[in-house]
Design an enzyme around this catalytic site. Structure first.
Site, PDB file in Angstrom:
ATOM      1  N   SER A  20      34.487  35.876  34.714  1.00 49.36           N
ATOM      2  CA  SER A  20      35.903  36.785  35.444  1.00 49.36           C
ATOM      3  C   SER A  20      35.953  35.974  36.425  1.00 49.36           C
ATOM      4  O   SER A  20      35.485  34.967  37.337  1.00 49.36           O
ATOM      5  CB  SER A  20      34.701  37.775  35.755  1.00 49.36           C
ATOM      6  OG  SER A  20      36.245  38.720  36.469  1.00 49.36           O
ATOM      7  N   GLY A  71      40.534  37.501  47.026  1.00 49.08           N
ATOM      8  CA  GLY A  71      40.579  38.929  47.565  1.00 49.08           C
ATOM      9  C   GLY A  71      40.917  39.645  45.891  1.00 49.08           C
ATOM     10  O   GLY A  71      41.605  40.787  46.352  1.00 49.08           O
ATOM     11  N   ASN A 125      31.431  44.573  38.384  1.00 46.11           N
ATOM     12  CA  ASN A 125      31.977  43.250  39.633  1.00 46.11           C
ATOM     13  C   ASN A 125      31.000  44.332  40.531  1.00 46.11           C
ATOM     14  O   ASN A 125      31.738  44.607  41.486  1.00 46.11           O
ATOM     15  CB  ASN A 125      32.899  42.694  40.107  1.00 46.11           C
ATOM     16  CG  ASN A 125      33.017  41.761  41.128  1.00 46.11           C
ATOM     17  OD1 ASN A 125      32.111  41.411  41.340  1.00 46.11           O
ATOM     18  ND2 ASN A 125      34.197  41.248  41.051  1.00 46.11           N
ATOM     19  N   CYS A 128      31.379  41.030  44.162  1.00 44.89           N
ATOM     20  CA  CYS A 128      32.878  39.562  45.175  1.00 44.89           C
ATOM     21  C   CYS A 128      32.099  39.715  46.515  1.00 44.89           C
ATOM     22  O   CYS A 128      32.192  40.986  47.186  1.00 44.89           O
ATOM     23  CB  CYS A 128      33.930  40.282  44.619  1.00 44.89           C
ATOM     24  SG  CYS A 128      34.746  39.422  45.117  1.00 44.89           S
ATOM     25  N   LYS A 169      26.951  42.415  36.844  1.00 46.46           N
ATOM     26  CA  LYS A 169      26.821  41.241  37.890  1.00 46.46           C
ATOM     27  C   LYS A 169      26.645  40.672  38.814  1.00 46.46           C
ATOM     28  O   LYS A 169      27.342  41.465  39.849  1.00 46.46           O
ATOM     29  CB  LYS A 169      28.547  40.327  37.338  1.00 46.46           C
ATOM     30  CG  LYS A 169      28.602  38.626  37.996  1.00 46.46           C
ATOM     31  CD  LYS A 169      29.590  38.222  37.280  1.00 46.46           C
ATOM     32  CE  LYS A 169      29.249  36.272  37.517  1.00 46.46           C
ATOM     33  NZ  LYS A 169      30.656  35.836  37.192  1.00 46.46           N
ATOM     34  N   GLY A 221      30.736  25.793  40.718  1.00 44.48           N
ATOM     35  CA  GLY A 221      31.118  24.449  40.606  1.00 44.48           C
ATOM     36  C   GLY A 221      29.694  24.400  40.653  1.00 44.48           C
ATOM     37  O   GLY A 221      28.660  24.806  40.991  1.00 44.48           O
ATOM     38  N   GLY A 247      26.872  30.082  36.261  1.00 42.89           N
ATOM     39  CA  GLY A 247      26.664  28.976  37.975  1.00 42.89           C
ATOM     40  C   GLY A 247      26.900  27.061  37.524  1.00 42.89           C
ATOM     41  O   GLY A 247      26.205  26.484  37.601  1.00 42.89           O
TER      42      GLY A 247
END
Lengths: 307, 275
Positions: A20, A71, A125, A128, A169, A221, A247
């Site tokens: 996502s 955001g 989600n 976040c 998630k 990353g 990840g």
């Protein structure tokens, strides 16, 4: 060679999803890759009402990683159903819609309104770092999936509102990830995906200002891969429902590590920004690995860690 | 509308240092060379390592069109070393290949109804304006009444580029330097204010690329003089094609993406951040 796997009632032709927020609503990728080769795609997170997102600057590069604090900018549920979904439905790959609510009711409402034909699953989600769980539990500054009981309540509310496959998630910004994962399983999640980004920051020493307007953001990353891998391994041992590992996956060998650690599927995130072909290359790479190692069924590889 | 984006392994034809500490990179990439327009950009993966992780965006300085088998289309990029990415790039040798994405973004809109085109370059901002001047001069060939005025501003003489090239295209060129070592002493925007009365009665369009301070000053001048100005913004980017939502800029119409809605915007639309 069999690369098909299942998550809840969802059957995927291969275990590679795009994460996502890293694939938009597939429009931009359609002329760069064959989207139908993906195991599934997860949309950018949808909220009930449109969200403008955070002030710029929203991204900063870090060693082998990047910070973001977007955001949850999106045009809201109604716009998604009207403008984005018709295009997504035409793609010959399962669509997982990522949702985030500001309250229990919002999660439930989103789930109900998205129980539409053409949507294969919902990813919640819960992690976040830029939206507060304050309204769900009278706490400031915590995230839903930093709290086992808040996680349980949200998933339970969504479970009551939809028959779709639910993927929860989780944020990695917790002490004991297994605890949260079990709460998600107990509440009726069909699958758990992890990790979302790690809360982090970066400073410009010339101006002494944070590199992100939001001060902190989420790190993703290759820099986070070893930590994500450890957490996926922990969760895969703690729950019976399938785990989707995510990840810092850049290559097929990264993806295979997660599968060996116990992930039934993987999500490719930041790599999509660096190389739009990353996910489709990884699918080919996994097949090559299976061929070379004479693995005829991907399910034999899942959790095959030798310890 | 999303137009076709190409991801190609482009061969480096040349990559060399010019004066002022700047570099020129020439890439063989016929698909992009044939389609890119002035102000659009390409997103280059500097190496195949994970650090630096992200691609780097570059505007295109010049284009050599594809002319068959032995004369493949090329793009020329003018760049300076601004960080680790460009430093690594400056050391990549010819014949190697670079993973390149493009054409990206929206370029300059050439206003053929305008009789005077005023190009304003601040420092490295000259990069996309050379390409634009080439296209404008082609339009001028059909309509000789058109005028192309180029204002180049830099810190010092050594950092002025393309003066000759612009002249060759028939542009009326004005130089300004902060230290007065060449041309007008002061900011390029001060020189603009000074020469604007010359074009008062002509339909003019401004095209600009430079640092933020220059864009801000320019937006104000354009508004005060009721002239339309297009500016090419520069910012940090991750994906470069409208997916990550990282390169937001604030406009009168809300947040827009520099990579996809820009990098060229109408100066009047930008809402500048408060310092």
């Amino acid at each position: 060679m069999n690369t098909a796997i299942s998550l809840g009632t969802l059957r995927l032709k291969n275990p590679v999803l795009v994460a996502s927020g890293t694939f938009g609503y597939a429009e931009e990728f359609k002329n760069l890759i064959k989207v139908e080769r993906l195991g599934a795609l997860v949309t950018k997170t949808i909220t009930l009402c449109p969200r403008q997102g955070n002030l710029p600057p929203r991204i900063a590069e870090t060693p082998s990683g990047m910070l973001n604090s977007i955001g949850l900018e999106n045009k809201g549920l109604d716009n998604f159903i009207k403008e984005k979904l018709p295009h997504l439905k035409k793609l010959d790959t399962p669509i997982v819609v990522s949702i985030a609510g500001e309250s229990l009711n919002e999660y439930a409402e989103l789930a109900k309104k998205l129980s539409l034909k053409g949507i294969s699953a919902l990813e919640l989600n819960l992690s976040c770092p830029n939206i507060k769980a304050a309204k769900i539990k009278n706490q400031r500054g915590t995230l839903i999936s930093q709290d086992a009981s808040a996680t349980y309540k949200v998933i339970k509310a969504v479970r009551r509102s939809t028959k779709k496959t639910i993927i929860a998630k989780l944020t990695p910004n917790v002490g004991d990830i297994s605890l949260i994962a079990r709460a998600a399983e107990d509440a009726g999640a069909d699958s758990i995906s992890l990790v979302n980004t790690f809360l982090a920051m970066s400073i410009d020493i010339k101006s002494k200002k944070p590199k992100l307007a939001n001060i902190t953001g989420g790190l993703s990353g290759p820099a986070i891969k070893p930590i994500a891998l450890r957490m996926v391994w922990e969760v895969a041992r703690a729950v019976k429902i399938p785990v989707v590992g995510c990840g810092g996956i850049m290559t097929a060998s990264d993806a295979i590590e997660f599968i060996i650690a116990g992930a039934r599927a993987v999500q490719i995130g930041t790599a999509n920004f660096v190389n739009p072909k990353a996910a489709t290359d990884i699918i080919l790479g996994i097949k090559d690995y299976m061929r070379i190692n004479k693995i005829t069924n991907i399910n034999k590889l899942i959790g095959s860690l030798k310890v | 509308m999303t137009s076709k984006i190409y991801q190609k392994n482009a061969t480096i034809i040349d990559n060399f240092r010019i004066n002022g500490g700047y570099y020129k990179l020439i890439l063989a990439t016929p698909e992009i060379a044939d389609r890119i327009i002035p102000g659009q950009f390409v997103h280059i993966r500097i190496n195949d390592k994970t650090d630096p992780l992200l691609r780097r965006p570059f505007s295109v300085h010049r284009v050599i069109k594809n002319k068959g088998k032995f004369n493949k289309g090329q793009i020329e990029i003018l760049y300076g070393i601004v960080g680790r990415g460009t430093e690594i790039l400056s050391k990549v040798s010819p014949k190697k290949k670079l993973d390149i994405l493009g054409p990206l973004g929206n370029g300059f809109k050439i206003g053929s109804e305008y009789s005077t085109h005023i190009l304003i370059a601040g420092g490295m901002g000259v990069a996309p304006l050379m390409f634009l001047a080439e296209r404008l001069s082609k339009a001028k060939a059909k309509n000789p009444k058109q005028k192309i005025v180029v204002l180049i501003g830099a810190q010092t003489k050594r950092k002025i580029f393309c003066e000759k090239e612009f002249k060759k295209l028939g542009c009326d060129i004005r130089i300004s330097t902060d230290d007065g070592s060449n041309g007008f002493k002061g900011r390029v925007t001060s020189q603009l204010t000074q020469i604007l009365p010359l074009f008062k009665n002509q339909a003019s369009m401004i095209y600009a690329c430079g640092p933020e301070a220059m864009h801000r000053a320019l937006a104000l001048i354009a508004r005060q003089n009721n002239i339309r100005a297009q500016i090419s913004l520069e910012t940090y980017m991750a994906c470069g094609f409208g997916v990550c939502m990282g390169c937001t800029t604030n406009t009168s119409g809300g947040y827009k993406l520099v990579c996809k809605d820009g990098p060229v915007f109408d100066a009047n639309d930008i809402v500048w951040p408060q310092n």
